[in-house]
Motif scaffolding. Structure first.
Motif, short mmCIF file in Angstrom:
data_model
loop_
_atom_site.label_atom_id
_atom_site.label_comp_id
_atom_site.label_asym_id
_atom_site.label_seq_id
_atom_site.Cartn_x
_atom_site.Cartn_y
_atom_site.Cartn_z
N HIS A 25 36.39 -25.63 -30.78
CA HIS A 25 37.10 -24.36 -30.54
C HIS A 25 38.44 -24.55 -31.06
CE1 HIS A 25 39.27 -25.90 -26.84
NE2 HIS A 25 38.26 -26.19 -26.55
N TYR A 27 41.59 -24.59 -30.27
CA TYR A 27 42.70 -25.57 -29.73
C TYR A 27 42.21 -27.17 -30.18
CZ TYR A 27 45.78 -28.17 -26.84
OH TYR A 27 46.85 -28.90 -26.20
N GLN A 31 44.05 -30.00 -32.34
CA GLN A 31 44.39 -31.24 -32.08
C GLN A 31 43.75 -32.45 -32.82
OE1 GLN A 31 46.59 -30.75 -29.73
NE2 GLN A 31 45.85 -32.02 -27.96
N PHE A 43 48.94 -27.76 -36.70
CA PHE A 43 48.72 -26.17 -36.63
C PHE A 43 49.47 -25.66 -35.17
CE2 PHE A 43 45.80 -27.36 -39.74
CZ PHE A 43 45.91 -26.11 -40.55
N THR A 44 50.39 -24.62 -35.27
CA THR A 44 50.55 -23.82 -34.21
C THR A 44 49.56 -22.73 -34.24
OG1 THR A 44 51.93 -22.40 -35.44
CG2 THR A 44 53.14 -24.25 -34.32
N LEU A 45 49.73 -22.12 -33.23
CA LEU A 45 48.61 -21.06 -32.75
C LEU A 45 49.07 -19.89 -33.96
CD1 LEU A 45 47.74 -19.08 -29.58
CD2 LEU A 45 48.79 -17.94 -31.22
N ALA A 46 49.95 -19.73 -34.26
CA ALA A 46 50.41 -18.60 -35.15
C ALA A 46 49.99 -18.96 -36.48
CB ALA A 46 52.04 -18.37 -35.25
N TYR A 49 45.22 -19.27 -36.11
CA TYR A 49 44.21 -18.34 -36.15
C TYR A 49 44.22 -17.32 -37.28
CZ TYR A 49 43.20 -20.34 -31.72
OH TYR A 49 42.57 -20.88 -30.72
N PRO A 50 45.18 -17.10 -37.79
CA PRO A 50 44.94 -16.07 -39.17
C PRO A 50 44.24 -16.78 -40.03
CG PRO A 50 47.27 -15.91 -38.51
CD PRO A 50 46.83 -16.89 -37.54
N TYR A 53 40.61 -16.79 -39.08
CA TYR A 53 39.90 -15.57 -39.03
C TYR A 53 39.72 -15.34 -40.47
CZ TYR A 53 41.41 -14.82 -34.20
OH TYR A 53 41.50 -14.94 -33.14
N TRP A 65 31.15 -17.39 -29.14
CA TRP A 65 31.53 -17.41 -27.71
C TRP A 65 30.49 -18.25 -27.08
CZ3 TRP A 65 36.49 -16.38 -26.46
CH2 TRP A 65 36.96 -15.54 -27.01
N ARG A 72 35.05 -21.47 -18.47
CA ARG A 72 35.94 -20.65 -19.43
C ARG A 72 35.09 -20.54 -20.60
NH1 ARG A 72 41.32 -23.89 -20.38
NH2 ARG A 72 41.60 -21.99 -21.82
N ARG A 74 35.07 -19.88 -24.56
CA ARG A 74 35.91 -20.06 -25.72
C ARG A 74 35.20 -19.83 -27.09
NH1 ARG A 74 37.38 -25.92 -23.05
NH2 ARG A 74 39.62 -25.62 -22.93
N ARG A 75 35.77 -19.62 -27.74
CA ARG A 75 35.14 -19.18 -29.04
C ARG A 75 35.26 -20.44 -30.03
NH1 ARG A 75 36.29 -15.64 -33.96
NH2 ARG A 75 34.35 -14.49 -33.76
N TYR A 77 34.03 -22.77 -33.47
CA TYR A 77 33.85 -22.40 -34.93
C TYR A 77 32.82 -23.26 -35.48
CZ TYR A 77 37.48 -19.00 -34.39
OH TYR A 77 38.17 -18.09 -34.09
#
Lengths: 110, 242
Positions: A25, A27, A31, A43-46, A49-50, A53, A65, A72, A74-75, A77
């Motif tokens: 996933h 995060y 990591q 990688f920051t979240l910002a 994810y772009p 996607y 998912w 929890r 989580r998506r 990949y």
């Protein structure tokens, strides 16, 4: 620290390479990249994810998912066959670039 | 316990594709921030410091919204396959067909289009004559056919160029370039299947090599000519862009 421009260019290669070992996933993916590059690539979240996607829309990765043990959702990949096909020429291109840069700058691995 | 989803939902702007889609993105980003926060707490950071670090993951929420919107919009736009294969291939095919149509209109001779006449006649079951050696000679000597054939490298180059511009790999460029021949092959195969399995056309059974003879001038030779035009676009650029 590696500059932003180069990082952007390596993002897709880094994500595809890490996902080659198995689904993760977002995060975990960030990591894993940070750990394997000893902090050189972060990688920051910002940033993550772009890119993810975009790669998903291109059909290189697939997000599903899943529910973890603690309940929890989580998506996760995973690499698609199109992503696997993309990875090989991408690696070659970057290897060629690194060779060219090494020659140009006379920087050695040692 | 913090409501990470509410935190993200509050900051993230509107996305295309409806509320359900936005909720999915919100849930995913919230999960990421929560993981980050919990990890920092586990490493000994205070909750306030961990929170601050988590929020620092996104310095510009409007910018992030815009980036996600653009990334998600690629779905509605063209994907790699469309840009690398279909669109360039269809452009090459259309250009080749328009050129053929212009030649047919400009030079309304019967003989140069002999094979097409045969194919249609065979499909209609009217029993056309077998393609003879003299018929084949006509193909190679007829000016309109040669005009069409000689222009094929340009159409192959067009398909390959568009494919390369669309990020197509060398294989995609080749497929896009020879796409007009692939379409011809599909059309002929379709007619063949109808003639053999549906109509059980006696002419086709009597002349088993009939379709093979048609393939040479309308598929094999054009494919070779198209491939010739593709060749300069198969080489990868040595220069790399960062």
């Amino acid at each position: 620290m590696i500059g932003t421009g180069i990082k952007r260019g390596t993002a897709e290669l880094a994500i595809l390479s890490v996902l080659e070992d198995g689904p993760l996933h977002g995060y975990e993916l960030a990591q894993r990249i940070e750990k394997q590059t000893r902090g050189a690539l972060r990688f920051t979240l910002a940033a993550l994810y772009p890119t993810l996607y975009k790669m998903e829309q291109r059909g290189w990765v697939r997000g599903n998912w899943e529910t973890s043990r603690n309940g929890r959702r989580r998506r996760c990949y995973s690499l698609t066959s199109a992503g696997k096909t993309k990875l090989s020429p991408m690696r070659e291109e970057w290897a060629e670039l690194f060779r060219a840069l090494r020659q140009l700058t006379k920087v050695s691995d040692a | 316990m913090r409501d990470w989803q509410a935190l993200v939902a509050e900051r993230l702007g509107a996305l295309e594709g409806g509320e359900a889609r936005r909720e999915e993105v919100v849930r995913e980003l919230a999960g990421h921030l929560e993981d980050f926060y919990l990890e920092k707490c586990a490493r000994g950071f205070s909750q306030a410091a961990a929170m601050e670090l988590a929020l620092a993951q996104v310095s510009d929420w409007r910018g992030l919204t815009r980036k996600i919107r653009l990334a998600k919009r690629e779905e509605e736009g063209m994907n790699d396959r469309t840009k690398g294969y279909w669109l360039p291939g269809l452009v090459a095919f259309t250009a080749s067909m328009v050129w053929l149509m212009i030649l047919q209109l400009a030079i309304p001779m019967r003989y140069p289009w002999y094979a097409t006449d045969h194919m249609v006649a065979a499909h209609a079951g009217s029993g056309p004559r077998m393609v003879s050696n003299s018929g084949l000679q006509i193909y190679f000597l007829a000016a309109p056919y040669l005009c069409w054939l000689l222009a094929q490298p340009a159409f192959g180059a067009l398909g390959a160029y568009l494919s390369k511009r669309g990020g197509g790999e060398p294989r995609a460029r080749m497929v896009a370039g020879i796409f007009p021949s692939i379409m011809f092959l599909c059309a002929l195969s379709f007619v063949f299947v109808i003639a053999v399995f549906v109509e059980r056309n006696p002419f086709v059974f009597g002349h088993p090599l009939y379709f093979a003879v048609i393939l040479l001038p309308w598929v094999v030779l054009p494919a070779a000519a198209l491939a010739l035009g593709v060749l300069p676009f198969l080489r990868e650029a040595k220069a790399q862009g960062i």
